[in-house]
Design a protein around this motif. Structure first.
Motif, mmCIF file in Angstrom:
data_model
loop_
_atom_site.group_PDB
_atom_site.id
_atom_site.type_symbol
_atom_site.label_atom_id
_atom_site.label_comp_id
_atom_site.label_asym_id
_atom_site.label_seq_id
_atom_site.Cartn_x
_atom_site.Cartn_y
_atom_site.Cartn_z
ATOM 1 N N MET A 190 58.819 18.190 40.062
ATOM 2 C CA MET A 190 58.021 18.896 39.045
ATOM 3 C C MET A 190 57.430 20.199 39.562
ATOM 4 N N VAL A 191 56.983 20.227 40.807
ATOM 5 C CA VAL A 191 56.338 21.447 41.322
ATOM 6 C C VAL A 191 57.267 22.650 41.200
ATOM 7 N N PRO A 192 58.470 22.623 41.756
ATOM 8 C CA PRO A 192 59.331 23.800 41.584
ATOM 9 C C PRO A 192 59.846 23.970 40.150
ATOM 10 N N GLN A 193 59.957 22.881 39.415
ATOM 11 C CA GLN A 193 60.459 22.950 38.045
ATOM 12 C C GLN A 193 59.485 23.676 37.119
ATOM 13 N N PHE A 194 58.194 23.380 37.252
ATOM 14 C CA PHE A 194 57.201 23.910 36.312
ATOM 15 C C PHE A 194 56.238 24.917 36.926
ATOM 16 N N SER A 195 56.232 25.032 38.250
ATOM 17 C CA SER A 195 55.177 25.831 38.857
ATOM 18 C C SER A 195 55.605 26.456 40.182
ATOM 19 N N ALA A 196 56.853 26.802 40.307
ATOM 20 C CA ALA A 196 57.374 27.323 41.578
ATOM 21 C C ALA A 196 56.600 28.536 42.073
ATOM 22 N N ASP A 197 56.212 29.416 41.148
ATOM 23 C CA ASP A 197 55.531 30.648 41.560
ATOM 24 C C ASP A 197 54.090 30.435 42.010
ATOM 25 N N THR A 198 53.519 29.275 41.762
ATOM 26 C CA THR A 198 52.133 29.022 42.172
ATOM 27 C C THR A 198 52.028 28.113 43.392
ATOM 28 N N ALA A 199 53.128 27.546 43.827
ATOM 29 C CA ALA A 199 53.098 26.657 44.996
ATOM 30 C C ALA A 199 52.903 27.496 46.260
ATOM 31 N N PRO A 200 52.084 26.992 47.179
ATOM 32 C CA PRO A 200 51.894 27.746 48.423
ATOM 33 C C PRO A 200 53.206 27.797 49.224
ATOM 34 N N PRO A 201 53.449 28.887 49.926
ATOM 35 C CA PRO A 201 54.684 28.989 50.705
ATOM 36 C C PRO A 201 54.778 27.841 51.712
ATOM 37 N N GLY A 202 55.946 27.248 51.799
ATOM 38 C CA GLY A 202 56.195 26.181 52.763
ATOM 39 C C GLY A 202 55.438 24.886 52.498
ATOM 40 N N TRP A 203 55.056 24.632 51.249
ATOM 41 C CA TRP A 203 54.313 23.395 50.949
ATOM 42 C C TRP A 203 55.146 22.177 51.345
ATOM 43 N N ALA A 204 54.448 21.182 51.852
ATOM 44 C CA ALA A 204 55.113 19.963 52.322
ATOM 45 C C ALA A 204 55.403 19.041 51.146
ATOM 46 N N PRO A 205 56.617 18.546 51.049
ATOM 47 C CA PRO A 205 56.933 17.596 49.977
ATOM 48 C C PRO A 205 56.119 16.310 50.138
ATOM 49 N N TYR A 206 55.860 15.657 49.035
ATOM 50 C CA TYR A 206 55.172 14.359 49.058
ATOM 51 C C TYR A 206 56.077 13.317 49.708
ATOM 52 N N ARG A 207 55.468 12.359 50.367
ATOM 53 C CA ARG A 207 56.158 11.213 50.940
ATOM 54 C C ARG A 207 55.609 9.953 50.277
ATOM 55 N N ALA A 208 56.382 8.904 50.257
ATOM 56 C CA ALA A 208 55.958 7.652 49.616
ATOM 57 C C ALA A 208 54.684 7.098 50.243
ATOM 58 N N ASP A 209 54.558 7.152 51.576
ATOM 59 C CA ASP A 209 53.354 6.619 52.223
ATOM 60 C C ASP A 209 52.112 7.435 51.862
ATOM 61 N N GLU A 210 52.284 8.731 51.703
ATOM 62 C CA GLU A 210 51.169 9.591 51.277
ATOM 63 C C GLU A 210 50.745 9.238 49.856
ATOM 64 N N VAL A 211 51.712 9.078 48.973
ATOM 65 C CA VAL A 211 51.420 8.712 47.586
ATOM 66 C C VAL A 211 50.667 7.378 47.541
ATOM 67 N N ALA A 212 51.114 6.404 48.312
ATOM 68 C CA ALA A 212 50.456 5.088 48.346
ATOM 69 C C ALA A 212 49.004 5.231 48.790
ATOM 70 N N ARG A 213 48.765 6.030 49.801
ATOM 71 C CA ARG A 213 47.407 6.236 50.311
ATOM 72 C C ARG A 213 46.506 6.874 49.233
ATOM 73 N N HIS A 214 47.018 7.901 48.567
ATOM 74 C CA HIS A 214 46.226 8.585 47.528
ATOM 75 C C HIS A 214 46.003 7.701 46.306
ATOM 76 N N ARG A 215 47.009 6.945 45.918
ATOM 77 C CA ARG A 215 46.881 6.086 44.732
ATOM 78 C C ARG A 215 45.901 4.944 44.944
ATOM 79 N N ALA A 216 45.656 4.597 46.182
ATOM 80 C CA ALA A 216 44.709 3.515 46.485
ATOM 81 C C ALA A 216 43.263 3.953 46.246
ATOM 82 N N GLN A 217 43.046 5.268 46.111
ATOM 83 C CA GLN A 217 41.704 5.818 45.892
ATOM 84 C C GLN A 217 41.702 6.653 44.613
#
Length: 171
Positions: A120-147
């Motif tokens: 979604m980020v490059p699809q809808f908002s490529a021009d606003t993403a910071p250069p070299g942004w790190a893609p999400y990982r499943a473990d990161e998503v799990a950590r954030h969704r827990a809070q």
């Protein structure tokens, strides 16, 4: 009006018709819905598996956010167009994108959410993403969704204010 069968041919025709219906009933295939009922798994997923990340978006997100990501801001569904990338500039903004109720209630795995958000980020908002942004990982998503935030609207307003102070306009 009165129906009458005439002669031997009329009786023979009626007899043949009655016999044919009986034989056909014995050989007939069950009606389609009944045949399909045996193939349905009631313990399976609520939707058919999507074959691509775009399909995940269509099935789980487009109903509220529209096919083009424009959402319905007047009804409280924010546009993702030109906005998603800005949230990646803040660690709490990055977390927020995978904590919103629509994401958490979609029935997707952490890996699917990571893939979907990375699409979604490059699809809808490529021009606003910071250069070299790190893609999400499943473990990161799990950590954030827990809070999950208690007041999603307040958290979003705070993030939008902070981004605005940094010179990044988000509607």
């Amino acid at each position: 009006m009165r129906w009458r069968l005439v002669g031997k041919q009329g009786w023979m025709g009626l007899l043949w018709l009655t016999a044919s219906v009986g034989v056909m009933a014995e050989r007939s295939v069950p009606p389609r819905p009944l045949a399909m009922a045996s193939a349905i798994r009631f313990d399976g997923p609520a939707t058919a598996p999507a074959s691509s990340v775009r399909s995940l978006y269509v099935v789980h997100c487009a109903g509220c956010h529209s096919m083009d990501g424009s959402g319905h801001p007047a009804q409280g569904v924010p546009s993702m167009r030109g906005a998603l990338g800005h949230f990646l500039r803040l660690p709490e903004g990055r977390a927020f994108l995978v904590q919103v109720p629509g994401v958490n209630n979609a029935g997707l795995s952490d890996a699917q959410i990571a893939d979907l958000t990375n699409w979604m980020v490059p699809q809808f908002s490529a021009d606003t993403a910071p250069p070299g942004w790190a893609p999400y990982r499943a473990d990161e998503v799990a950590r954030h969704r827990a809070q999950r935030p208690a007041d999603v609207g307040a958290v979003r307003r705070g993030l939008v204010d902070t981004l605005g102070q940094q010179g990044h306009a988000v509607r």
